[in-house]
Design a protein around this motif. Structure first.
Motif, PDB file in Angstrom:
ATOM      1  N   ASP A 370      -1.974  -7.770   6.226  1.00  0.00           N
ATOM      2  CA  ASP A 370      -1.072  -6.760   6.367  1.00  0.00           C
ATOM      3  C   ASP A 370       0.751  -7.264   5.043  1.00  0.00           C
ATOM      4  O   ASP A 370       1.079  -6.503   4.552  1.00  0.00           O
ATOM      5  CB  ASP A 370       0.142  -6.398   7.209  1.00  0.00           C
ATOM      6  N   GLY A 371       0.424  -8.501   4.850  1.00  0.00           N
ATOM      7  CA  GLY A 371       0.948  -9.111   4.070  1.00  0.00           C
ATOM      8  C   GLY A 371       2.833  -8.910   4.059  1.00  0.00           C
ATOM      9  O   GLY A 371       3.979  -8.960   3.473  1.00  0.00           O
ATOM     10  N   THR A 372       2.905  -8.706   5.558  1.00  0.00           N
ATOM     11  CA  THR A 372       4.300  -8.851   6.171  1.00  0.00           C
ATOM     12  C   THR A 372       4.453 -10.052   6.727  1.00  0.00           C
ATOM     13  O   THR A 372       5.334 -10.796   6.196  1.00  0.00           O
ATOM     14  CB  THR A 372       3.878  -8.019   7.113  1.00  0.00           C
ATOM     15  N   ASP A 373       3.690 -10.712   7.669  1.00  0.00           N
ATOM     16  CA  ASP A 373       3.902 -11.917   7.933  1.00  0.00           C
ATOM     17  C   ASP A 373       2.727 -12.664   9.041  1.00  0.00           C
ATOM     18  O   ASP A 373       2.552 -13.165   9.943  1.00  0.00           O
ATOM     19  CB  ASP A 373       4.928 -11.869   9.357  1.00  0.00           C
ATOM     20  N   ASP A 374       2.236 -12.077   7.716  1.00  0.00           N
ATOM     21  CA  ASP A 374       0.877 -13.520   7.632  1.00  0.00           C
ATOM     22  C   ASP A 374      -0.235 -13.739   7.318  1.00  0.00           C
ATOM     23  O   ASP A 374      -1.580 -13.531   6.772  1.00  0.00           O
ATOM     24  CB  ASP A 374      -0.750 -11.514   8.710  1.00  0.00           C
ATOM     25  N   GLY A 375       0.640 -14.157   5.894  1.00  0.00           N
ATOM     26  CA  GLY A 375       0.080 -15.005   4.556  1.00  0.00           C
ATOM     27  C   GLY A 375      -0.683 -13.695   3.678  1.00  0.00           C
ATOM     28  O   GLY A 375       0.240 -12.430   3.341  1.00  0.00           O
ATOM     29  N   GLU A 376      -0.918 -14.063   3.101  1.00  0.00           N
ATOM     30  CA  GLU A 376      -1.178 -13.661   1.585  1.00  0.00           C
ATOM     31  C   GLU A 376      -2.121 -12.307   1.061  1.00  0.00           C
ATOM     32  O   GLU A 376      -3.379 -12.585   2.231  1.00  0.00           O
ATOM     33  CB  GLU A 376      -0.885 -14.309   0.105  1.00  0.00           C
ATOM     34  N   ALA A 377      -2.042 -11.014   1.053  1.00  0.00           N
ATOM     35  CA  ALA A 377      -2.902 -10.079   1.017  1.00  0.00           C
ATOM     36  C   ALA A 377      -3.037  -9.916  -0.174  1.00  0.00           C
ATOM     37  O   ALA A 377      -1.632  -9.651  -1.211  1.00  0.00           O
ATOM     38  CB  ALA A 377      -1.588  -8.871   1.633  1.00  0.00           C
ATOM     39  N   ILE A 378      -4.080  -9.429  -0.350  1.00  0.00           N
ATOM     40  CA  ILE A 378      -4.806  -9.432  -1.825  1.00  0.00           C
ATOM     41  C   ILE A 378      -4.942  -7.285  -1.967  1.00  0.00           C
ATOM     42  O   ILE A 378      -5.540  -6.578  -1.121  1.00  0.00           O
ATOM     43  CB  ILE A 378      -5.802  -9.730  -2.342  1.00  0.00           C
ATOM     44  N   LEU A 379      -4.079  -7.126  -3.718  1.00  0.00           N
ATOM     45  CA  LEU A 379      -4.190  -5.765  -4.425  1.00  0.00           C
ATOM     46  C   LEU A 379      -5.242  -5.450  -4.883  1.00  0.00           C
ATOM     47  O   LEU A 379      -4.858  -6.155  -6.074  1.00  0.00           O
ATOM     48  CB  LEU A 379      -2.678  -5.416  -3.592  1.00  0.00           C
ATOM     49  N   PRO A 380      -6.011  -4.601  -4.404  1.00  0.00           N
ATOM     50  CA  PRO A 380      -7.340  -4.518  -5.817  1.00  0.00           C
ATOM     51  C   PRO A 380      -6.975  -3.358  -6.864  1.00  0.00           C
ATOM     52  O   PRO A 380      -7.611  -2.411  -6.276  1.00  0.00           O
ATOM     53  CB  PRO A 380      -8.579  -4.732  -4.831  1.00  0.00           C
ATOM     54  N   TYR A 381      -6.307  -4.095  -7.235  1.00  0.00           N
ATOM     55  CA  TYR A 381      -6.171  -2.989  -7.906  1.00  0.00           C
ATOM     56  C   TYR A 381      -6.764  -2.113  -9.472  1.00  0.00           C
ATOM     57  O   TYR A 381      -7.440  -3.356 -10.862  1.00  0.00           O
ATOM     58  CB  TYR A 381      -4.750  -3.336  -9.421  1.00  0.00           C
ATOM     59  N   TYR A 382      -6.897  -0.451  -8.993  1.00  0.00           N
ATOM     60  CA  TYR A 382      -8.379  -0.024  -9.790  1.00  0.00           C
ATOM     61  C   TYR A 382      -9.331  -0.014  -9.097  1.00  0.00           C
ATOM     62  O   TYR A 382     -10.393   0.519  -9.244  1.00  0.00           O
ATOM     63  CB  TYR A 382      -8.226  -0.717 -11.431  1.00  0.00           C
ATOM     64  N   MET A 383      -9.322  -0.422  -7.899  1.00  0.00           N
ATOM     65  CA  MET A 383     -10.568  -0.160  -7.049  1.00  0.00           C
ATOM     66  C   MET A 383     -11.417   1.325  -6.696  1.00  0.00           C
ATOM     67  O   MET A 383     -12.171   1.267  -6.390  1.00  0.00           O
ATOM     68  CB  MET A 383     -10.648  -1.374  -5.917  1.00  0.00           C
ATOM     69  N   PRO A 384     -10.286   1.951  -6.090  1.00  0.00           N
ATOM     70  CA  PRO A 384     -10.842   3.365  -6.295  1.00  0.00           C
ATOM     71  C   PRO A 384     -11.756   3.775  -7.007  1.00  0.00           C
ATOM     72  O   PRO A 384     -12.885   4.554  -7.125  1.00  0.00           O
ATOM     73  CB  PRO A 384      -9.322   4.344  -5.482  1.00  0.00           C
ATOM     74  N   ALA A 385     -10.810   4.017  -8.295  1.00  0.00           N
ATOM     75  CA  ALA A 385     -11.158   4.363  -9.849  1.00  0.00           C
ATOM     76  C   ALA A 385     -12.606   3.568 -10.329  1.00  0.00           C
ATOM     77  O   ALA A 385     -13.429   4.370 -10.311  1.00  0.00           O
ATOM     78  CB  ALA A 385     -10.081   3.768 -11.067  1.00  0.00           C
ATOM     79  N   ILE A 386     -12.322   2.832  -9.457  1.00  0.00           N
ATOM     80  CA  ILE A 386     -13.399   1.829  -9.793  1.00  0.00           C
ATOM     81  C   ILE A 386     -15.369   2.492  -9.249  1.00  0.00           C
ATOM     82  O   ILE A 386     -16.299   2.506  -9.572  1.00  0.00           O
ATOM     83  CB  ILE A 386     -14.237   0.257  -9.503  1.00  0.00           C
ATOM     84  N   ILE A 387     -15.116   2.535  -7.749  1.00  0.00           N
ATOM     85  CA  ILE A 387     -15.925   2.816  -6.789  1.00  0.00           C
ATOM     86  C   ILE A 387     -16.276   4.835  -7.588  1.00  0.00           C
ATOM     87  O   ILE A 387     -17.477   4.396  -7.276  1.00  0.00           O
ATOM     88  CB  ILE A 387     -15.266   3.007  -5.502  1.00  0.00           C
ATOM     89  N   SER A 388     -15.181   5.110  -7.757  1.00  0.00           N
ATOM     90  CA  SER A 388     -16.099   6.326  -8.484  1.00  0.00           C
ATOM     91  C   SER A 388     -16.258   6.241  -9.747  1.00  0.00           C
ATOM     92  O   SER A 388     -17.617   7.428 -10.156  1.00  0.00           O
ATOM     93  CB  SER A 388     -14.813   7.496  -8.224  1.00  0.00           C
ATOM     94  N   GLU A 389     -16.107   5.482 -11.053  1.00  0.00           N
ATOM     95  CA  GLU A 389     -17.415   5.428 -12.006  1.00  0.00           C
ATOM     96  C   GLU A 389     -18.454   4.746 -11.617  1.00  0.00           C
ATOM     97  O   GLU A 389     -19.911   5.193 -12.202  1.00  0.00           O
ATOM     98  CB  GLU A 389     -16.341   4.473 -12.584  1.00  0.00           C
ATOM     99  N   ALA A 390     -18.302   3.928 -10.283  1.00  0.00           N
ATOM    100  CA  ALA A 390     -19.915   3.070 -10.593  1.00  0.00           C
ATOM    101  C   ALA A 390     -20.500   4.366 -10.219  1.00  0.00           C
ATOM    102  O   ALA A 390     -22.112   3.990 -10.326  1.00  0.00           O
ATOM    103  CB  ALA A 390     -19.933   1.918  -8.936  1.00  0.00           C
ATOM    104  N   LEU A 391     -20.575   4.960  -8.999  1.00  0.00           N
ATOM    105  CA  LEU A 391     -20.748   5.795  -7.777  1.00  0.00           C
ATOM    106  C   LEU A 391     -21.553   7.118  -9.706  1.00  0.00           C
ATOM    107  O   LEU A 391     -22.321   8.104  -8.752  1.00  0.00           O
ATOM    108  CB  LEU A 391     -20.213   7.074  -6.813  1.00  0.00           C
ATOM    109  N   LYS A 392     -20.809   7.532  -9.974  1.00  0.00           N
ATOM    110  CA  LYS A 392     -21.001   8.201 -11.641  1.00  0.00           C
ATOM    111  C   LYS A 392     -21.952   7.783 -11.884  1.00  0.00           C
ATOM    112  O   LYS A 392     -23.331   8.482 -12.647  1.00  0.00           O
ATOM    113  CB  LYS A 392     -20.129   8.137 -12.549  1.00  0.00           C
ATOM    114  N   ASN A 393     -22.389   6.493 -12.353  1.00  0.00           N
ATOM    115  CA  ASN A 393     -23.156   5.524 -13.183  1.00  0.00           C
ATOM    116  C   ASN A 393     -25.111   4.829 -12.443  1.00  0.00           C
ATOM    117  O   ASN A 393     -24.891   3.682 -13.000  1.00  0.00           O
ATOM    118  CB  ASN A 393     -22.738   4.903 -14.033  1.00  0.00           C
TER     119      ASN A 393
END
Length: 459
Positions: A370-393
């Motif tokens: 969560d990135g609240t009280d459970d350590g470091e959370a990773i935010l994968p910036y642009y992941m939705p766009a990457i998934i979308s483009e991968a499915l097209k290609n």
């Protein structure tokens, strides 16, 4: 003492504000009735004159991966950018189309708004009317839509390297690693955005609150489950000011409405029914955050559960947010914009099951921090766009898409790099910018063998 450059900016701001008060320059054209009565060409010309400085910055703005991938040079119609500059600038087109979409909504021009949308998923008339009602409720007292136009036009200014350099020079603050929302917030705070001077103090403060929210919480990222529960803390800046919150929310909606301008600028191609419904889920949840109802995990899971219910109504098996593996799969499906399409959701499910036990567990762990009280959370910036483009290609065959999704899931597991919930540890959020992955996604090597992604983010 502020840097000399900042003092100069302040003087310019003061002079500009005084001039605007004397002339009333163009502000009378932005009532609901006057703006909605303009033709598209008249509106673009007026917007080009009114926001000349801002549109110049947008000419140098960096485009999103999807915009770059889908750019078209079609000459079948004159885009807003071509009308003003005889050249196409992606972010100029996106911004001006968002403003035209507002005009169409106010004018009840459903046909123009939806004309470029696929009929099967086009925005429904009732949703269009709902959007119009939300706009009217925001400006029912004054009828003045200028604050919304200003917040739309400045929304993506932070993508301009020119503005980032100007901010660095004026404030002494490094902007190299700042995201575009942070850049525009600092610029606005320091009086560097001229269009804000057309507004009164209350209107400016509402927009500054929206920019502050945007610098810590990207609403579109939340709608796509791209960010994490800890990101919701940023919404608390709106406490006690629903007007400012609704203004920010409208800006996000019209930004999305203009998002496909590089493909087809004749209508709001991107604001289709499933997308609008997704944002309708987000609005009350964020209001709960603003008004301090529930924990960040509880509010984030309301988003996941609502999408899970959409899937269930289409015949997909129930997914529980209380089950870490099912919760992780829900996040992946939302990032992949698949909860309104059972056929595509089935592909995600198959790809998730194809992972080895260790690969899947790594992914589940990372997606449940969560990135609240459970350590470091990773935010994968642009992941939705990457998934979308991968499915097209990839191949149109299900097997090809499943392999591509499995490859993306393995990549995401490596991006998480061992991140897992650690209750009691201070929460932090680390943004990992995956924009560069699009170069691989768009290549022939990925299309022929998606496993080429396995070469990225290896230790």
């Amino acid at each position: 003492m502020p840097p000399l450059a900042a003092i100069r900016w302040h003087r310019i701001r003061t002079i500009f504000h005084a001039f605007s008060q004397l002339t009333g320059k163009r502000t009378n054209n932005f009532t609901i009735s006057s703006f909605s009565a303009l033709s598209n060409e008249e509106a673009i010309k007026l917007l080009g004159q009114t926001f000349e400085d801002e549109l110049k910055y947008l000419q140098s703005a960096n485009s999103t991966p999807e915009t770059l991938a889908n750019a078209t040079s079609s000459t079948e119609f004159i885009t807003p950018s071509r009308q003003l500059y005889n050249a196409d600038y992606d972010e100029v087109n996106r911004t001006l189309l968002g403003m035209l979409a507002l005009k169409w909504v106010l004018a009840r021009d459903y046909q123009s708004f939806t004309q470029s949308q696929p009929p099967a998923v086009a925005l429904k008339q009732e949703s269009f009317d709902d959007l119009r009602a939300l706009c009217l409720s925001q400006f029912e007292e004054s009828g003045n839509i200028l604050p919304l136009l200003v917040t739309i036009v400045i929304n993506d200014l932070g993508k301009s390297p020119r503005l980032a350099k100007a901010v660095e020079k004026a404030t002494g603050k490094p902007m190299t690693d700042a995201n575009h929302d942070e850049v525009i917030y600092v610029a606005a705070e320091n009086g560097m955005i001229h269009s804000l001077e057309r507004l009164d103090e209350t209107q400016r403060n509402d927009i500054l609150l929206g920019l502050k929210l945007g610098s810590t919480l990207n609403v579109a990222q939340f709608a796509q489950a791209e960010n994490v529960p800890g990101s919701l803390e940023g919404a608390k800046v709106m406490a006690g000011n629903r007007r400012a919150f609704n203004l920010k929310f409208l800006e996000v909606l019209f930004d999305v409405a203009g998002a496909a301008a590089n493909v087809d600028a004749r209508g709001a191609k991107a604001m289709i029914e499933p997308v609008y419904r997704s944002y309708k889920i987000v609005h009350p949840i964020l209001l709960d955050v603003v008004e301090n109802r529930g924990s960040h995990r509880q509010n984030y899971d309301k988003l996941l559960a609502a999408h899970g219910e959409k899937l269930k109504q289409q015949g997909f098996r129930p997914l529980s947010v209380d089950n870490p593996s099912e919760r992780a799969l829900l996040r992946l499906m939302i990032m992949g914009r698949s909860t309104s399409n059972k056929k595509q959701a089935d592909l995600f499910d198959a790809a998730f099951k194809r992972l080895s036990d260790s690969q899947r567990q790594t992914l589940v762990d990372g997606l449940n921090v969560d990135g609240t009280d459970d350590g470091e959370a990773i935010l994968p910036y642009y992941m939705p766009a990457i998934i979308s483009e991968a499915l097209k290609n990839t191949s149109d065959e299900p097997e090809g898409k499943i392999e591509a999704l499995a490859s993306l899931m393995r990549l995401l597991g490596r991006v998480y790099n061992g991140s897992k919930p650690k209750k009691g540890q201070a929460g932090t959020i680390k943004e990992v910018n995956l924009r560069h992955v699009t170069k691989v996604i768009h290549g022939e090597a990925f299309k022929s063998d998606p496993r080429t992604l396995d070469q990225l983010y290896t230790k």
